[in-house]
Design a protein around this motif. Structure first.
Motif, PDB file in Angstrom:
ATOM      1  N   GLY A  95       0.832  -1.205   0.000  1.00 38.47           N
ATOM      2  CA  GLY A  95       0.000   0.000   0.000  1.00 38.47           C
ATOM      3  C   GLY A  95       0.859   1.244   0.000  1.00 38.47           C
ATOM      4  O   GLY A  95       2.049   1.192   0.238  1.00 38.47           O
ATOM      5  N   TYR A  96       0.280   2.376  -0.272  1.00 39.20           N
ATOM      6  CA  TYR A  96       1.050   3.620  -0.310  1.00 39.20           C
ATOM      7  C   TYR A  96       1.029   4.297   1.043  1.00 39.20           C
ATOM      8  O   TYR A  96      -0.005   4.721   1.517  1.00 39.20           O
ATOM      9  N   THR A  97       2.182   4.359   1.670  1.00 39.55           N
ATOM     10  CA  THR A  97       2.300   5.059   2.946  1.00 39.55           C
ATOM     11  C   THR A  97       3.507   5.977   2.946  1.00 39.55           C
ATOM     12  O   THR A  97       3.894   6.488   3.968  1.00 39.55           O
ATOM     13  N   ARG A 110       1.793  15.430  -7.424  1.00 46.03           N
ATOM     14  CA  ARG A 110       1.635  14.581  -6.246  1.00 46.03           C
ATOM     15  C   ARG A 110       1.906  13.116  -6.593  1.00 46.03           C
ATOM     16  O   ARG A 110       1.580  12.668  -7.688  1.00 46.03           O
ATOM     17  N   ILE A 111       2.468  12.402  -5.652  1.00 43.41           N
ATOM     18  CA  ILE A 111       2.595  10.954  -5.760  1.00 43.41           C
ATOM     19  C   ILE A 111       1.286  10.409  -5.198  1.00 43.41           C
ATOM     20  O   ILE A 111       1.022  10.556  -4.011  1.00 43.41           O
ATOM     21  N   VAL A 112       0.456   9.822  -6.054  1.00 44.48           N
ATOM     22  CA  VAL A 112      -0.905   9.479  -5.634  1.00 44.48           C
ATOM     23  C   VAL A 112      -1.095   8.028  -5.216  1.00 44.48           C
ATOM     24  O   VAL A 112      -2.081   7.707  -4.553  1.00 44.48           O
ATOM     25  N   SER A 113      -0.178   7.133  -5.605  1.00 46.42           N
ATOM     26  CA  SER A 113      -0.314   5.743  -5.159  1.00 46.42           C
ATOM     27  C   SER A 113       0.993   4.980  -5.301  1.00 46.42           C
ATOM     28  O   SER A 113       1.823   5.305  -6.149  1.00 46.42           O
ATOM     29  N   GLY A 153      14.139  11.528   6.719  1.00 49.14           N
ATOM     30  CA  GLY A 153      13.407  11.833   7.941  1.00 49.14           C
ATOM     31  C   GLY A 153      12.034  12.453   7.742  1.00 49.14           C
ATOM     32  O   GLY A 153      11.429  12.916   8.693  1.00 49.14           O
ATOM     33  N   GLN A 154      11.532  12.487   6.502  1.00 46.80           N
ATOM     34  CA  GLN A 154      10.223  13.089   6.251  1.00 46.80           C
ATOM     35  C   GLN A 154       9.324  12.088   5.532  1.00 46.80           C
ATOM     36  O   GLN A 154       9.778  11.327   4.686  1.00 46.80           O
ATOM     37  N   THR A 155       8.048  12.109   5.871  1.00 45.37           N
ATOM     38  CA  THR A 155       7.070  11.249   5.239  1.00 45.37           C
ATOM     39  C   THR A 155       6.373  12.019   4.124  1.00 45.37           C
ATOM     40  O   THR A 155       6.077  13.200   4.276  1.00 45.37           O
ATOM     41  N   VAL A 156       6.114  11.356   3.016  1.00 46.70           N
ATOM     42  CA  VAL A 156       5.429  11.971   1.886  1.00 46.70           C
ATOM     43  C   VAL A 156       4.058  11.314   1.763  1.00 46.70           C
ATOM     44  O   VAL A 156       3.961  10.112   1.582  1.00 46.70           O
ATOM     45  N   ILE A 164      11.645  16.376  -3.792  1.00 50.77           N
ATOM     46  CA  ILE A 164      11.707  17.625  -3.025  1.00 50.77           C
ATOM     47  C   ILE A 164      10.279  17.976  -2.591  1.00 50.77           C
ATOM     48  O   ILE A 164       9.373  18.028  -3.444  1.00 50.77           O
ATOM     49  N   LEU A 165      10.079  18.225  -1.306  1.00 48.96           N
ATOM     50  CA  LEU A 165       8.750  18.636  -0.809  1.00 48.96           C
ATOM     51  C   LEU A 165       8.503  20.100  -1.189  1.00 48.96           C
ATOM     52  O   LEU A 165       9.385  20.936  -1.022  1.00 48.96           O
TER      53      LEU A 165
END
Length: 137
Positions: free
Chosen positions: A28-30, A73-76, A104-107, A134-135
């Motif tokens: 799944g996408y997390t 956006r990364i959608v899945s 260290g960051q969640t997307v 890059i966020l």
């Protein structure tokens, strides 16, 4: 003695295999894996000559191995380091290694990102190979 060595070897390999499974990307996408990384690298944040493109532009006019930047956006999560990326013009499969996500960051699927990488245009598959995520605000 040979039986003891074989038993020990099998137990060691089984333990190593279990450790490998524990750090794999979850189904799944997390977002990126939370597994520890060997080292945190710094990244360049200045101007770039790599063109900012839309998914449609890249699919319509992109050349194999062409560097590009995409924003959206990364959608899945599709499995095996492959994700679906979307902007206002369309969708494309992107390949992102765990170490290419921001350390260290969640997307999440709602987070806007910029992907820097290379277009992979083949006869059987077309995707974008990401070098860096890059966020965006």
């Amino acid at each position: 003695m040979r039986h003891t060595v074989s038993t020990w070897t099998a137990a060691t390999l089984l333990a190593l295999g279990a450790a490998t499974v524990a750090i794999a990307q979850p189904a799944g996408y997390t977002g990126p894996s939370n597994a520890p990384k060997a080292a945190v690298q710094g990244t360049y944040s200045g101007p770039s000559n790599v063109p900012l493109m839309t998914v449609k532009q890249l699919l319509d006019t992109g050349r194999d191995e062409q560097p590009a930047r995409l924003q959206g956006r990364i959608v899945s999560f599709e499995g095996n380091e492959r994700y679906t990326f979307e902007d206002a013009t369309g969708r494309i499969i992107v390949e992102i290694d765990d170490e290419d996500f921001p350390a260290g960051q969640t997307v999440s699927a709602e987070q806007r990102v910029e992907l820097v990488g290379e277009f992979d245009k083949g006869l059987r598959k077309t995707e974008f190979e990401v070098d860096r995520v890059i966020l965006l605000p």
